[in-house]
Design a protein around this motif. Sequence first.
Motif, PDB file in Angstrom:
ATOM      1  N   ILE A  98      28.782  -8.846  25.845  1.00 51.60           N
ATOM      2  CA  ILE A  98      29.249  -8.432  27.172  1.00 51.60           C
ATOM      3  C   ILE A  98      29.399  -9.661  28.058  1.00 51.60           C
ATOM      4  CG2 ILE A  98      28.630  -7.170  29.273  1.00 51.60           C
ATOM      5  CD1 ILE A  98      27.257  -5.092  27.561  1.00 51.60           C
ATOM      6  N   TYR A  99      30.534  -9.739  28.728  1.00 54.57           N
ATOM      7  CA  TYR A  99      30.745 -10.730  29.787  1.00 54.57           C
ATOM      8  C   TYR A  99      30.358 -10.065  31.102  1.00 54.57           C
ATOM      9  CZ  TYR A  99      33.451 -12.909  26.093  1.00 54.57           C
ATOM     10  OH  TYR A  99      33.821 -13.464  24.892  1.00 54.57           O
ATOM     11  N   PHE A 100      29.783 -10.818  32.007  1.00 53.77           N
ATOM     12  CA  PHE A 100      29.369 -10.223  33.266  1.00 53.77           C
ATOM     13  C   PHE A 100      29.311 -11.297  34.350  1.00 53.77           C
ATOM     14  CE2 PHE A 100      25.613 -11.674  31.061  1.00 53.77           C
ATOM     15  CZ  PHE A 100      24.786 -12.210  32.036  1.00 53.77           C
ATOM     16  N   LEU A 101      29.381 -10.857  35.583  1.00 52.82           N
ATOM     17  CA  LEU A 101      29.199 -11.747  36.724  1.00 52.82           C
ATOM     18  C   LEU A 101      27.714 -11.812  37.061  1.00 52.82           C
ATOM     19  CD1 LEU A 101      32.063 -10.496  39.080  1.00 52.82           C
ATOM     20  CD2 LEU A 101      32.116 -12.473  37.546  1.00 52.82           C
ATOM     21  N   LYS A 160      27.862 -14.661  29.432  1.00 56.12           N
ATOM     22  CA  LYS A 160      28.035 -13.848  28.227  1.00 56.12           C
ATOM     23  C   LYS A 160      26.691 -13.668  27.544  1.00 56.12           C
ATOM     24  CE  LYS A 160      30.398 -14.005  23.704  1.00 56.12           C
ATOM     25  NZ  LYS A 160      31.276 -14.847  22.843  1.00 56.12           N
ATOM     26  N   MET A 161      26.457 -12.469  27.008  1.00 55.27           N
ATOM     27  CA  MET A 161      25.251 -12.228  26.234  1.00 55.27           C
ATOM     28  C   MET A 161      25.510 -11.131  25.206  1.00 55.27           C
ATOM     29  SD  MET A 161      22.713 -10.004  28.706  1.00 55.27           S
ATOM     30  CE  MET A 161      21.510  -9.881  27.382  1.00 55.27           C
ATOM     31  N   SER A 162      24.669 -11.076  24.182  1.00 60.70           N
ATOM     32  CA  SER A 162      24.744 -10.023  23.182  1.00 60.70           C
ATOM     33  C   SER A 162      23.869  -8.853  23.604  1.00 60.70           C
ATOM     34  CB  SER A 162      24.273 -10.560  21.828  1.00 60.70           C
ATOM     35  OG  SER A 162      24.074  -9.498  20.909  1.00 60.70           O
ATOM     36  N   ILE A 163      24.296  -7.651  23.258  1.00 64.03           N
ATOM     37  CA  ILE A 163      23.459  -6.487  23.564  1.00 64.03           C
ATOM     38  C   ILE A 163      22.212  -6.476  22.681  1.00 64.03           C
ATOM     39  CG2 ILE A 163      25.400  -5.106  24.374  1.00 64.03           C
ATOM     40  CD1 ILE A 163      25.342  -3.606  21.706  1.00 64.03           C
ATOM     41  N   HIS A 164      22.201  -7.351  21.670  1.00 62.59           N
ATOM     42  CA  HIS A 164      21.038  -7.445  20.793  1.00 62.59           C
ATOM     43  C   HIS A 164      20.089  -8.566  21.202  1.00 62.59           C
ATOM     44  CE1 HIS A 164      23.189  -4.633  18.315  1.00 62.59           C
ATOM     45  NE2 HIS A 164      24.175  -5.489  18.107  1.00 62.59           N
ATOM     46  N   ASP A 165      20.490  -9.355  22.196  1.00 59.49           N
ATOM     47  CA  ASP A 165      19.632 -10.436  22.669  1.00 59.49           C
ATOM     48  C   ASP A 165      18.371  -9.880  23.319  1.00 59.49           C
ATOM     49  OD1 ASP A 165      21.322 -12.404  21.821  1.00 59.49           O
ATOM     50  OD2 ASP A 165      22.209 -12.799  23.787  1.00 59.49           O
ATOM     51  N   LYS A 166      17.365 -10.739  23.410  1.00 60.49           N
ATOM     52  CA  LYS A 166      16.192 -10.411  24.206  1.00 60.49           C
ATOM     53  C   LYS A 166      16.626 -10.112  25.637  1.00 60.49           C
ATOM     54  CE  LYS A 166      12.191 -12.753  26.236  1.00 60.49           C
ATOM     55  NZ  LYS A 166      11.515 -14.060  26.378  1.00 60.49           N
ATOM     56  N   GLU A 167      16.040  -9.084  26.233  1.00 61.74           N
ATOM     57  CA  GLU A 167      16.388  -8.729  27.610  1.00 61.74           C
ATOM     58  C   GLU A 167      16.199  -9.927  28.536  1.00 61.74           C
ATOM     59  OE1 GLU A 167      14.838  -5.852  31.271  1.00 61.74           O
ATOM     60  OE2 GLU A 167      14.196  -5.440  29.199  1.00 61.74           O
ATOM     61  N   LEU A 168      17.207 -10.163  29.399  1.00 64.10           N
ATOM     62  CA  LEU A 168      17.106 -11.253  30.362  1.00 64.10           C
ATOM     63  C   LEU A 168      16.167 -10.822  31.482  1.00 64.10           C
ATOM     64  CD1 LEU A 168      20.814 -12.497  30.645  1.00 64.10           C
ATOM     65  CD2 LEU A 168      19.065 -13.084  28.977  1.00 64.10           C
ATOM     66  N   VAL A 169      14.952 -11.354  31.442  1.00 66.43           N
ATOM     67  CA  VAL A 169      13.923 -10.973  32.406  1.00 66.43           C
ATOM     68  C   VAL A 169      13.475 -12.180  33.214  1.00 66.43           C
ATOM     69  CG1 VAL A 169      11.623  -9.998  32.719  1.00 66.43           C
ATOM     70  CG2 VAL A 169      13.121  -9.073  30.951  1.00 66.43           C
TER      71      VAL A 169
END
Length: 429
Positions: A155-158, A185-194
């Motif tokens: 997913i691309y996101f602002l 950009k990040m993968s939906i399988h990546d560790k949650e961005l916290v």
Amino acid sequence: MKKYPPWKLIILFALLSMSLQGCLGLGGGDTDYKSVTTGKNGDVKINSQQAVFQGKIYFTLNRNLYMLDGKNKEHLMQLTKGMDVRDPAVSPNGKLIAFIIHYKDYSDLAYMPASGGKPTIIATGYGKFTPNGASVLSTYHWFAQPAWDPDNEHIYFLGDNQKHYWNPALVGNYDADILDLQVFKMSIHDKELVTVDDMENAQAVAYTSIGAGGLRDPAYRPGHANELVYTSYKYTPPDWSKLAIQINIIDTNAIQNSIKQDANPYNPKYHPGVYASEYDPGVSLTPEKADLTNMQPAFSPDGNTLIYVRREDATHMSLYTMPVVNGVTSDPNNPAFDPNSDANTKKGLSGYAQSTKLMTGQYISQPVWSPDGSQIVYYDYHDNLFDLWLAKIVKDPKTGAYSIDKNSITQLTQTNGNLDADSRAAWSR
């Protein structure tokens, strides 16, 4: 010749006007609309008779996400409740839908099955305020406008992910957070961005110029590897007081590749600065001109044409299409390729001269193509209200230029002010 008294003529003209409106698809008669739900401002109605489309259209009413199926227009499906949902985006395979959950001081990036269900948070902007001398340090973050990669997994996101990553020396040692949104950009399988480190290390895709408003409207180019368009806001020379709003295209990996190759200690942590102080591989598709606004790009399903919004003046906006040239974001066969060269800049802008105006309205906005490329859905403003409208878009087989079938323009909704027109709709098969 039979004469009519004035009052009869007035009634006759009124009936004729309503009849013509129905024939042209402009609004439709009251009998064409069916109430499908009730919002804060009253009934929400769908034009179940005149509005014909294939697939599923997603949009938000009072910050709740809904889906309207072209096969079952009399039953609007509510997918979320009790959340402030914005910016829905359906994955290319139609199985998942990403969106933003908005809070007072931050937002979350989430996705869930396109049919509804429990959202999965993949990036949370929750943080805290910490006193920092005379000011306050914030670890809250904002995310917006997700867009899917064709692999259905990225997913691309602002985001303001890297609001601490910049060199104050570039702007007179002004040491503060930069809130202008950039594309990541990040993968939906990546560790949650916290954590702060998680967010700041997300892959940067497109950069902004400090203080001008950031970036908007990211959209992946179908059928073309690693290309993304977006809207940029920047102040223009000579006095940097006037704003240019333009559409750009970029190689989604160009910045990441540059960071890997550059030993500059500031480079891995991007820091917005003065104009042209950073490597920016974005290529302009519309002119960088003071007070010229081109924005909200959306690709045709084959990725060869953009539909976009151009502001004509203070009270008029138009929908345009333009062809998009190939080969301006990268050249794998040319190690010396420079996306910012004069020749490449000229090539990138070559499609703009072939733009075709489709229609004009007061606040016409947020166009989206149907999956088969035969229609568009967009927001239009009538009687002080925004609603969704449909139109057939036709390609000339000889010239390749697009036009709107004026007899097909149809109001899809009567939402009575319940529609959230700041969130673009999404359309899937």
